[in-house]
Design an enzyme around this catalytic site. Sequence first.
Site, short mmCIF file in Angstrom:
data_model
loop_
_atom_site.label_atom_id
_atom_site.label_comp_id
_atom_site.label_asym_id
_atom_site.label_seq_id
_atom_site.Cartn_x
_atom_site.Cartn_y
_atom_site.Cartn_z
CD GLU A 45 -2.88 -1.10 2.57
OE1 GLU A 45 -3.00 0.29 3.11
OE2 GLU A 45 -3.51 -1.90 2.69
CG ASP A 56 -3.87 7.20 8.31
OD1 ASP A 56 -4.07 6.14 8.24
OD2 ASP A 56 -4.08 7.90 7.40
#
Length: 270
Positions: A45, A56
């Site tokens: 990724e 995040d």
Amino acid sequence: MRIEAAFNSEDRLPLIPFITAGDPSLEVTLDMIRLLDEEKVTAIELGVPYSDPLADGPVIQSASERAVSQGVTLTRVLELARTAREMGVTTPLVLFSYYNPILRFGEEELVERARSSGLDGMIIPDLPWEEGRRFSRLAGEQGMDLIPLVAPTSRERIRRIVSDARGFVYCVSSLGTTGMRQHFSEGVEPFLDVVREYSPVPTAVGFGISRSEHVRHFLNHADGVVVGSALVRLIEAKGDRLRDSNRKEQAVAEIREFIRDLTGNTPSIP
């Protein structure tokens, strides 16, 4: 190699590492892509730096801020992917981006550029499945997989979300943001088993996985594991050495050992 084929390949690790493109530099990110390709992970990724990464935790937020401050953009991440392919990287590459940079870039242009750059799929964490149907079709027309995300709160939506999945299904192990964890959501294993039962493609679990015991445990309930914050933090800790040609080799070797340790493949590295 297509993503599903990589999951089914016996010589690949059931591991999907996440790295923030451009942290500490695009050159180091290219080194990390080559390392992970050599270790034969299932997919990589590539995180597009973004100023407001809502999903995040602090480790990846900080990495994103550093990369943004160096002028790393979606366009430069696409160029990075192309360079990796030109250097012989064969591991599936998955673009991880929030939707706003994609919207600004233009959906149709992005999927065309992404495919021509050698990317195999995309993950857009803030694009709900119901709102992403058009984009999924655009990606599919270019032979790319829009990877769906499902969480324990998805419940009755799970079957719909995974019904036409391509590549793999990304299962979120815990509520909240990414980041290393000591404990995971109660009932996550039955949730993973349900997703695996419904999904026509392999499943992978992420959010919080950072140690080999996590990997061993979750591979009983999914086909692969995603490791992000732990790897991003390690790259941050070794950033100065990774940018120093005289010290880079040993730092790369230590990151390689971390990757191997996650799956129990730990030959001694001098």
